[in-house]
Scaffold this motif. Structure first.
Motif, PDB file in Angstrom:
ATOM      1  N   UNK A 314       0.846  -1.203   0.000  1.00 45.46           N
ATOM      2  CA  UNK A 314       0.000   0.000   0.000  1.00 45.46           C
ATOM      3  C   UNK A 314       0.873   1.241   0.000  1.00 45.46           C
ATOM      4  N   UNK A 315       0.454   2.232  -0.787  1.00 47.83           N
ATOM      5  CA  UNK A 315       1.127   3.530  -0.827  1.00 47.83           C
ATOM      6  C   UNK A 315       0.097   4.599  -0.478  1.00 47.83           C
ATOM      7  N   UNK A 316       0.365   5.366   0.539  1.00 50.64           N
ATOM      8  CA  UNK A 316      -0.547   6.450   0.919  1.00 50.64           C
ATOM      9  C   UNK A 316      -0.372   7.629  -0.030  1.00 50.64           C
ATOM     10  N   UNK A 317      -1.502   8.191  -0.481  1.00 50.77           N
ATOM     11  CA  UNK A 317      -1.470   9.342  -1.392  1.00 50.77           C
ATOM     12  C   UNK A 317      -2.275  10.485  -0.775  1.00 50.77           C
ATOM     13  N   UNK A 318      -2.025  11.731  -1.221  1.00 46.84           N
ATOM     14  CA  UNK A 318      -2.795  12.867  -0.693  1.00 46.84           C
ATOM     15  C   UNK A 318      -4.280  12.745  -1.017  1.00 46.84           C
ATOM     16  N   UNK A 319      -5.089  13.422  -0.239  1.00 44.98           N
ATOM     17  CA  UNK A 319      -6.527  13.475  -0.501  1.00 44.98           C
ATOM     18  C   UNK A 319      -6.792  14.364  -1.705  1.00 44.98           C
ATOM     19  N   UNK A 320      -7.942  14.170  -2.342  1.00 47.09           N
ATOM     20  CA  UNK A 320      -8.329  15.075  -3.414  1.00 47.09           C
ATOM     21  C   UNK A 320      -8.576  16.460  -2.839  1.00 47.09           C
ATOM     22  N   UNK A 321      -8.470  17.474  -3.713  1.00 50.13           N
ATOM     23  CA  UNK A 321      -8.548  18.859  -3.228  1.00 50.13           C
ATOM     24  C   UNK A 321      -9.968  19.292  -2.906  1.00 50.13           C
ATOM     25  N   UNK A 322     -10.980  18.550  -3.378  1.00 51.50           N
ATOM     26  CA  UNK A 322     -12.351  19.025  -3.250  1.00 51.50           C
ATOM     27  C   UNK A 322     -12.895  18.910  -1.836  1.00 51.50           C
ATOM     28  N   UNK A 323     -12.518  17.832  -1.156  1.00 51.93           N
ATOM     29  CA  UNK A 323     -13.104  17.581   0.153  1.00 51.93           C
ATOM     30  C   UNK A 323     -14.567  17.232   0.062  1.00 51.93           C
ATOM     31  N   UNK A 324     -15.013  16.852  -1.120  1.00 52.22           N
ATOM     32  CA  UNK A 324     -16.443  16.577  -1.309  1.00 52.22           C
ATOM     33  C   UNK A 324     -16.655  15.221  -1.958  1.00 52.22           C
ATOM     34  N   UNK A 325     -15.865  14.268  -1.546  1.00 49.59           N
ATOM     35  CA  UNK A 325     -16.109  12.906  -2.010  1.00 49.59           C
ATOM     36  C   UNK A 325     -15.437  12.555  -3.309  1.00 49.59           C
ATOM     37  N   UNK A 326     -14.393  13.253  -3.706  1.00 50.27           N
ATOM     38  CA  UNK A 326     -13.684  12.889  -4.920  1.00 50.27           C
ATOM     39  C   UNK A 326     -12.765  11.704  -4.697  1.00 50.27           C
ATOM     40  N   UNK A 327     -12.457  10.990  -5.768  1.00 51.10           N
ATOM     41  CA  UNK A 327     -11.537   9.856  -5.688  1.00 51.10           C
ATOM     42  C   UNK A 327     -10.512   9.979  -6.827  1.00 51.10           C
ATOM     43  N   UNK A 328      -9.384   9.307  -6.634  1.00 50.76           N
ATOM     44  CA  UNK A 328      -8.376   9.261  -7.684  1.00 50.76           C
ATOM     45  C   UNK A 328      -8.737   8.138  -8.639  1.00 50.76           C
ATOM     46  N   UNK A 329      -8.883   8.465  -9.901  1.00 49.33           N
ATOM     47  CA  UNK A 329      -9.487   7.523 -10.848  1.00 49.33           C
ATOM     48  C   UNK A 329      -8.475   6.908 -11.806  1.00 49.33           C
ATOM     49  N   UNK A 330      -8.085   7.647 -12.850  1.00 51.83           N
ATOM     50  CA  UNK A 330      -7.257   7.083 -13.915  1.00 51.83           C
ATOM     51  C   UNK A 330      -5.772   7.288 -13.639  1.00 51.83           C
ATOM     52  N   UNK A 331      -4.973   6.337 -14.092  1.00 51.74           N
ATOM     53  CA  UNK A 331      -3.519   6.363 -13.918  1.00 51.74           C
ATOM     54  C   UNK A 331      -2.828   6.490 -15.273  1.00 51.74           C
ATOM     55  N   UNK A 332      -1.631   7.081 -15.253  1.00 50.99           N
ATOM     56  CA  UNK A 332      -0.860   7.246 -16.484  1.00 50.99           C
ATOM     57  C   UNK A 332       0.624   7.204 -16.159  1.00 50.99           C
ATOM     58  N   UNK A 333       1.363   6.355 -16.882  1.00 55.95           N
ATOM     59  CA  UNK A 333       2.817   6.383 -16.763  1.00 55.95           C
ATOM     60  C   UNK A 333       3.371   7.285 -17.865  1.00 55.95           C
ATOM     61  N   UNK A 334       4.196   8.266 -17.453  1.00 50.89           N
ATOM     62  CA  UNK A 334       4.669   9.291 -18.380  1.00 50.89           C
ATOM     63  C   UNK A 334       6.087   9.056 -18.878  1.00 50.89           C
ATOM     64  N   UNK A 335       6.771   8.051 -18.339  1.00 49.91           N
ATOM     65  CA  UNK A 335       8.170   7.848 -18.677  1.00 49.91           C
ATOM     66  C   UNK A 335       9.074   8.497 -17.647  1.00 49.91           C
ATOM     67  N   UNK A 336      10.322   8.039 -17.590  1.00 55.06           N
ATOM     68  CA  UNK A 336      11.282   8.631 -16.675  1.00 55.06           C
ATOM     69  C   UNK A 336      10.934   8.479 -15.211  1.00 55.06           C
ATOM     70  N   UNK A 337      10.158   7.466 -14.856  1.00 57.25           N
ATOM     71  CA  UNK A 337       9.756   7.269 -13.471  1.00 57.25           C
ATOM     72  C   UNK A 337       8.618   8.151 -13.000  1.00 57.25           C
ATOM     73  N   UNK A 338       8.005   8.927 -13.911  1.00 55.45           N
ATOM     74  CA  UNK A 338       6.939   9.871 -13.547  1.00 55.45           C
ATOM     75  C   UNK A 338       5.568   9.232 -13.803  1.00 55.45           C
TER      76      UNK A 338
END
Length: 557
Positions: A314-338
């Protein structure tokens, strides 16, 4: 210093006590061996003279040793003359000279040994180390002392056909010069037995294993044969694959199903509890996988694997900025470890610069209620995101791996999907069968030109670039996969009626997707015109008139 080889012994000599027949039988081979013995003696004495000369070279550093060596050399020279005379006398005079010749041979060998010892002593007196063996050279060793060492770098790792070359930092290394296995050569000459004609021919895997390992299976029809596939798991839309053949399908908050052979066999992998259903899974193609969570309250966390899906943390990530029930949805690998992650509701995206082990937030530029709905990266720094600005759907662009974004272009309709082949071609799927395509690596908005995907039904669901083809997935009924061929034509695939959600390409022409059938995946296997268990195809390389193409298939044996 290398030693000379011993002079061969003479055959048994005849004796007066021998009978006539026995005397003759011994005398003939004995007399016949005397001339070669003279040659051997002369050869050894020549070597002795060379050693004497070497000894004289050490004279300044070890005068006494050099003098000794010279004395021995003189003795050797005297022995040489005596031995030569003895050989002649033996030939002419018979048994009386034979004994003398044998004694002179012994004397010559003793003189050679003594000369060699004197030369070694002289070298030692001059400061030269002992223990020299063939092909060694004087070196300064790790202790700072002079020693004999191998004149070449370690040969144990070298293989036939390699040459000594300079690598990074000009450090010497063993490597293959020129072309290597899998390289294509265009020429008007015959390059020899290490090459095969690059003419599309079929070859045995067992005959060219190294070339097959480079090429894999090519020449098959890709994306043309779809079927529901029972992989032993549940129905899932969260599936991804790597070109190396690993496929991972999410099953539950504590389990994924994994295959490392393009879906031939599967195993269940237990994971830490994600705490919510998964929304997306992606890989960097090099062993790191990340699964996002549908959680809308703390703890916000992802699942991450760095050993190609064998174990997960498990990796802990920051909360969404809305504070209104948002979730982190889609993922993307950009290259270079990003890595990037979009949210369902909020002003920010997540960004990781260390392979997904740590995350922070970046501003995407759209409103809280209209975050990006699609994004894509070319692996070289360019990232495009699509969102609604309150009036139109627009594209924002980053050239620093998603650290910052600027306005790029406005779309004529909704753009639910965007993909690139990483080689300069980008496609933005719009509503229905309309799309925009760029061949300039999204350098300018003007580079995007409209295209129509003939045969598509419903909205664009996904796009896949593979082996010169472009596959379009649609969400309507009936045919859901359209293949755009290399010549630009479109081929609807009638077997793809159950394909849903998104593509997952596992390499070697094998494509997975979601299925409308319960507890199934959709799968398409490449259709080959040869036996893929024992054979493989050579590329068919087009050349100019008068030129032929070859592919390197072997190295020197």
């Amino acid at each position: 210093m290398a030693a000379t080889t011993p002079i061969p012994l003479l055959p048994d000599a005849p004796s007066r006590s021998d009978g006539q027949a026995e005397f003759t039988a011994k005398a003939d081979p004995f007399i016949a061996a005397l001339p070669p013995m003279v040659v051997n003696i002369n050869s050894r004495l020549t070597w002795i003279w060379e050693q004497v000369t070497a000894v004289d070279g050490y004279r300044q550093a070890a005068a006494q040793s050099a003098a000794d060596a010279q004395g021995f050399a003189g003795s050797a020279n005297t022995s040489k003359n005596a031995a030569a005379q003895s050989a002649t006398d033996a030939t002419n005079n018979g048994k009386a000279q034979v004994d003398l010749a044998k004694a002179q041979v012994t004397l010559a060998q003793q003189a050679a040994t003594a000369a060699q010892s004197a030369a070694q002593a002289a070298g030692a007196a001059a400061g030269l180390p002992g223990g020299r063996v063939p092909y060694t050279v004087l070196q300064i060793n790790a202790a700072g002392n002079v020693s004999w060492g191998d004149g070449l770098i370690d040969k144990t790792s070298a293989v036939p056909g390699q040459a000594l070359m300079l690598g990074t930092g000009k450090a010497p290394k063993w490597d293959f010069p020129g072309q290597q296995i899998g390289d294509v050569l265009q020429t008007s000459r015959d390059p020899g037995a290490l090459y095969l004609p690059a003419n599309g021919s079929i070859r045995l895997q067992s005959a060219y294993p190294a070339l097959f390992a480079k090429l894999g299976l090519i020449g098959g029809a890709i994306g043309t044969a779809w079927a529901d596939y029972d992989y032993g798991g549940i129905a899932t839309n969260v599936i991804a694959a790597s070109l190396g053949g690993t496929v991972i399908a999410w099953q539950s908050q504590t389990q994924v199903r994994r295959s490392i052979d393009r879906g031939q066999t599967w195993t269940n992998i237990t994971t830490p509890s994600l705490g919510a259903n998964a929304l997306d899974i992606k890989t960097d193609g090099a062993g790191t996988w990340i699964i996002s969570s549908a959680a809308t309250v703390s703890p916000f966390q992802f699942l991450r694997s760095t050993d190609d899906g064998q174990t997960w943390q498990l990796v802990t990530v920051p909360a969404t900025s809305s504070g209104a029930g948002g979730s982190w949805t889609k993922l993307l690998y950009c290259g270079g470890g990003v890595w990037l992650a979009t949210c369902s509701y909020g002003l920010t995206m997540l960004r990781s610069t260390n392979g997904g082990s740590g995350w922070n937030t970046v501003t995407h530029g759209y409103s809280v209620s209209n975050p990006p709905i699609a994004f894509e990266a070319n692996g070289a720094g360019t990232v495009l995101i699509i969102g609604y600005d309150g009036t139109s759907y627009t594209v924002r662009k980053s050239t620093d791996y998603g650290a910052s974004f600027t306005n790029f272009m406005t779309l004529s309709g909704q753009g639910p999907i965007i993909r690139t082949d990483g080689q300069g071609t980008w496609i933005i799927g719009l509503n229905g069968v309309n799309a925009l395509r760029s061949f300039d690596d999204a350098a300018t908005p003007a580079g995007f030109a409209p295209i129509t995907i003939t045969g598509g039904v419903g909205n664009s669901a996904d796009i896949l670039f593979v082996s010169g083809l472009t596959l379009f997935m649609f969400g309507g009924s009936g045919t859901r996969v359209i293949v755009q061929n290399a010549n630009g034509s479109f081929s609807p695939q009638s077997t793809a009626s159950n394909v849903t959600v998104k593509f997952a390409y596992a390499g070697n022409g094998t494509i997975f997707a979601g299925s409308a059938t319960a507890n199934r995946l959709s799968r398409s296997l490449a259709q080959f015109g040869y036996d893929t268990s024992t054979q493989f195809a050579i590329p068919n390389v087009q050349t100019a008139v008068g030129i032929s193409a070859y592919i390197k298939a072997k190295e020197l044996a």
